[in-house]
Design a protein around this motif. Structure first.
Motif, PDB file in Angstrom:
ATOM      1  N   ALA A 231       0.834  -1.210   0.000  1.00 42.13           N
ATOM      2  CA  ALA A 231       0.000   0.000   0.000  1.00 42.13           C
ATOM      3  C   ALA A 231       0.865   1.255   0.000  1.00 42.13           C
ATOM      4  CB  ALA A 231      -0.937  -0.008   1.206  1.00 42.13           C
ATOM      5  N   GLY A 232       1.928   1.257   0.815  1.00 41.47           N
ATOM      6  CA  GLY A 232       2.821   2.413   0.841  1.00 41.47           C
ATOM      7  C   GLY A 232       3.490   2.634  -0.496  1.00 41.47           C
ATOM      8  N   TYR A 233       3.913   1.545  -1.117  1.00 36.57           N
ATOM      9  CA  TYR A 233       4.504   1.628  -2.447  1.00 36.57           C
ATOM     10  C   TYR A 233       3.497   2.197  -3.451  1.00 36.57           C
ATOM     11  CZ  TYR A 233       5.971  -0.037  -7.058  1.00 36.57           C
ATOM     12  OH  TYR A 233       6.287  -0.126  -8.395  1.00 36.57           O
ATOM     13  N   GLY A 234       2.271   1.679  -3.434  1.00 36.56           N
ATOM     14  CA  GLY A 234       1.259   2.113  -4.384  1.00 36.56           C
ATOM     15  C   GLY A 234       0.973   3.602  -4.303  1.00 36.56           C
ATOM     16  N   GLU A 235       0.893   4.121  -3.093  1.00 37.24           N
ATOM     17  CA  GLU A 235       0.631   5.551  -2.909  1.00 37.24           C
ATOM     18  C   GLU A 235       1.720   6.395  -3.567  1.00 37.24           C
ATOM     19  OE1 GLU A 235      -1.427   8.864  -0.830  1.00 37.24           O
ATOM     20  OE2 GLU A 235      -1.893   6.765  -0.505  1.00 37.24           O
ATOM     21  N   ARG A 326      12.358  11.875  -9.329  1.00 41.62           N
ATOM     22  CA  ARG A 326      13.323  10.832  -8.977  1.00 41.62           C
ATOM     23  C   ARG A 326      13.263  10.505  -7.482  1.00 41.62           C
ATOM     24  NH1 ARG A 326      17.454   8.356 -11.417  1.00 41.62           N
ATOM     25  NH2 ARG A 326      17.153   9.618 -13.301  1.00 41.62           N
ATOM     26  N   SER A 327      13.061  11.531  -6.656  1.00 42.72           N
ATOM     27  CA  SER A 327      12.995  11.283  -5.214  1.00 42.72           C
ATOM     28  C   SER A 327      11.761  10.454  -4.858  1.00 42.72           C
ATOM     29  CB  SER A 327      12.989  12.606  -4.440  1.00 42.72           C
ATOM     30  OG  SER A 327      11.768  13.301  -4.600  1.00 42.72           O
ATOM     31  N   TYR A 328      10.639  10.705  -5.543  1.00 43.96           N
ATOM     32  CA  TYR A 328       9.443   9.890  -5.305  1.00 43.96           C
ATOM     33  C   TYR A 328       9.672   8.453  -5.768  1.00 43.96           C
ATOM     34  CZ  TYR A 328       6.056  13.361  -3.677  1.00 43.96           C
ATOM     35  OH  TYR A 328       5.376  14.283  -2.915  1.00 43.96           O
ATOM     36  N   ALA A 329      10.330   8.280  -6.908  1.00 42.59           N
ATOM     37  CA  ALA A 329      10.598   6.931  -7.408  1.00 42.59           C
ATOM     38  C   ALA A 329      11.484   6.157  -6.430  1.00 42.59           C
ATOM     39  CB  ALA A 329      11.254   7.002  -8.785  1.00 42.59           C
ATOM     40  N   GLU A 330      12.471   6.831  -5.869  1.00 41.34           N
ATOM     41  CA  GLU A 330      13.351   6.169  -4.912  1.00 41.34           C
ATOM     42  C   GLU A 330      12.627   5.884  -3.594  1.00 41.34           C
ATOM     43  OE1 GLU A 330      16.255   4.802  -5.614  1.00 41.34           O
ATOM     44  OE2 GLU A 330      15.715   5.454  -7.635  1.00 41.34           O
ATOM     45  N   GLU A 349       9.965  -2.894  -8.759  1.00 41.17           N
ATOM     46  CA  GLU A 349      11.143  -2.029  -8.803  1.00 41.17           C
ATOM     47  C   GLU A 349      11.380  -1.481 -10.207  1.00 41.17           C
ATOM     48  OE1 GLU A 349      13.810  -4.068  -5.214  1.00 41.17           O
ATOM     49  OE2 GLU A 349      14.043  -4.765  -7.291  1.00 41.17           O
ATOM     50  N   SER A 350      11.026  -2.263 -11.231  1.00 38.09           N
ATOM     51  CA  SER A 350      11.227  -1.802 -12.606  1.00 38.09           C
ATOM     52  C   SER A 350      10.367  -0.577 -12.916  1.00 38.09           C
ATOM     53  CB  SER A 350      10.935  -2.930 -13.604  1.00 38.09           C
ATOM     54  OG  SER A 350       9.546  -3.190 -13.728  1.00 38.09           O
ATOM     55  N   LEU A 351       9.211  -0.475 -12.259  1.00 38.97           N
ATOM     56  CA  LEU A 351       8.391   0.724 -12.428  1.00 38.97           C
ATOM     57  C   LEU A 351       9.111   1.957 -11.884  1.00 38.97           C
ATOM     58  CD1 LEU A 351       4.841  -0.586 -11.421  1.00 38.97           C
ATOM     59  CD2 LEU A 351       5.672  -0.093 -13.718  1.00 38.97           C
ATOM     60  N   CYS A 352       9.810   1.781 -10.770  1.00 34.45           N
ATOM     61  CA  CYS A 352      10.591   2.894 -10.203  1.00 34.45           C
ATOM     62  C   CYS A 352      11.687   3.328 -11.171  1.00 34.45           C
ATOM     63  CB  CYS A 352      11.201   2.483  -8.867  1.00 34.45           C
ATOM     64  SG  CYS A 352      10.014   1.931  -7.630  1.00 34.45           S
ATOM     65  N   ASP A 353      12.387   2.349 -11.763  1.00 28.72           N
ATOM     66  CA  ASP A 353      13.436   2.654 -12.725  1.00 28.72           C
ATOM     67  C   ASP A 353      12.862   3.404 -13.917  1.00 28.72           C
ATOM     68  OD1 ASP A 353      15.416   1.321 -11.241  1.00 28.72           O
ATOM     69  OD2 ASP A 353      14.891  -0.600 -12.140  1.00 28.72           O
TER      70      ASP A 353
END
Length: 360
Positions: A231-235, A326-330, A349-353
């Protein structure tokens, strides 16, 4: 909101094109999202779940009234990323993705999302959605609003079969969506415009994506710790995706963002790069000129629009906005730490990249 077009289920052919290294865009169902599923079993599981979601979506919007059925099918059949069902499918990988409740949970999330699009188009006076005439332009504002309400009702009906906790979470998510829309409508009201904007995105976009990831973990039977991590990741990933779309509207030379570059400028939508530029106290000639142009509101004049777009692309404001994305992705990547290593976590993680790289 985070949105875009890929080929709808049932019309795709060939491989998904989801393979490749981090940051590679790829093609097909997952390529449009920068998602990479290197494990064939996980890929088959996710694709199979999304196909079942597509079938159930069409069945769930049917009505005894032919007009309601036609209008409710309108956006379902227009396609879309199905990002929210995808997050449900990936969240379920941390438990049992074949659990009976996972598909209806994904349908609930997509119906809720589609309902907001009908309402958004009325508020924005949109004439096109996903490459087709918007429901409000085709059937009037009143019909579009009522069809959106119908989809919310259908989502609530399916949620009831999933149990009281599902109903509660869907209702609370809906409340956040409404609060976000109200906040966007009334504006900052004296608060910091950047903080206000980020709050709106979190409420309007992050909330539903967070619940989608939560539903995947919940109904797949993941542990409580893993559900909270999802859930934290999704937000955060939801906010990051929306912010990256803001940047693409300024920085892309093509239609990578799904719309003509500079559309937000022309319509006077104050996205993150614009807000940073307006808040800047840089005294160089380019920054001063950019603030002067942006302060005039919607840039319907072609010459002013082109000038502002060029200045923004070279501005410190755009660089700062890239750093924010970038800070949100990290941050989103960090939220995955409690999850076990494996192909599902690597896919998230690939979505973050992808988000970090698509606006570099």
């Amino acid at each position: 909101m985070v949105d875009g077009v890929v080929i709808p289920a049932g019309e795709r052919s060939g491989a998904t094109g989801s393979g490749g290294g981090p940051g590679a865009e790829g093609t097909g169902q997952f390529g449009a999202l920068g998602l990479h599923l290197a494990d064939p079993r996980v890929e088959a599981s996710v694709l199979g779940l999304l196909e079942r979601v597509e079938t159930d979506l069409r069945a769930s919007v049917a009505s005894a009234d032919p007009l309601v059925s036609e209008a409710a099918r309108h956006l379902v059949e227009a396609g879309g990323k199905r990002f929210r069902p995808l997050l449900v499918a990936l969240g379920a990988q941390f438990g049992d993705p074949d659990a009976a409740e996972v598909v209806p949970a994904a349908v609930v999330m997509e119906l809720t999302h589609l309902a907001t699009l009908y309402h958004d188009d009325v508020m924005d006076e949109a004439v096109v959605r996903r490459g087709a005439p918007s429901a409000n332009s085709r059937w009037t504002n009143s019909v579009a609003i009522l069809v959106g309400d119908y989809l919310f009702a259908r989502a609530a009906d399916i949620s009831a079969d999933l149990g009281p906790e599902a109903v509660r979470l869907q209702a609370r998510t809906f409340a956040r969506l409404v609060h976000g829309q109200i906040a966007e409508t009334v504006g900052p009201r004296g608060s910091d415009p950047v903080a206000h904007y980020l709050h709106v995105i979190s409420e309007k976009t992050g909330s539903l994506i967070a619940t989608s990831a939560r539903f995947g973990g919940m109904f797949g039977g993941a542990s409580a710790e893993h559900i909270e991590a999802l859930a934290g990741y999704g937000e955060i990933i939801g906010v990051a995706f929306q912010l990256s779309d803001d940047l693409l509207d300024i920085a892309s030379e093509s239609v990578q963002s799904g719309k003509t570059p500079g559309t937000d400028l022309r319509e006077g939508v104050p996205t993150l790069p614009v807000l940073y530029a307006l808040a800047s106290d840089d005294s160089d000639a380019a920054s001063v000129r950019l603030r002067e142009i942006l302060a005039t509101g919607p840039l319907v004049d072609d010459a002013l629009h082109a000038e502002a777009l060029g200045l923004l692309r070279e501005s410190p404001a755009l660089k700062r906005a890239r750093e924010t994305v970038r800070s949100y992705a990290e941050d989103a990547r960090a939220r995955l730490a409690p999850l076990p290593e494996g192909p599902a976590r690597r896919a998230l993680e690939s979505l973050c990249d992808y988000i970090a790289d698509r606006t570099s």
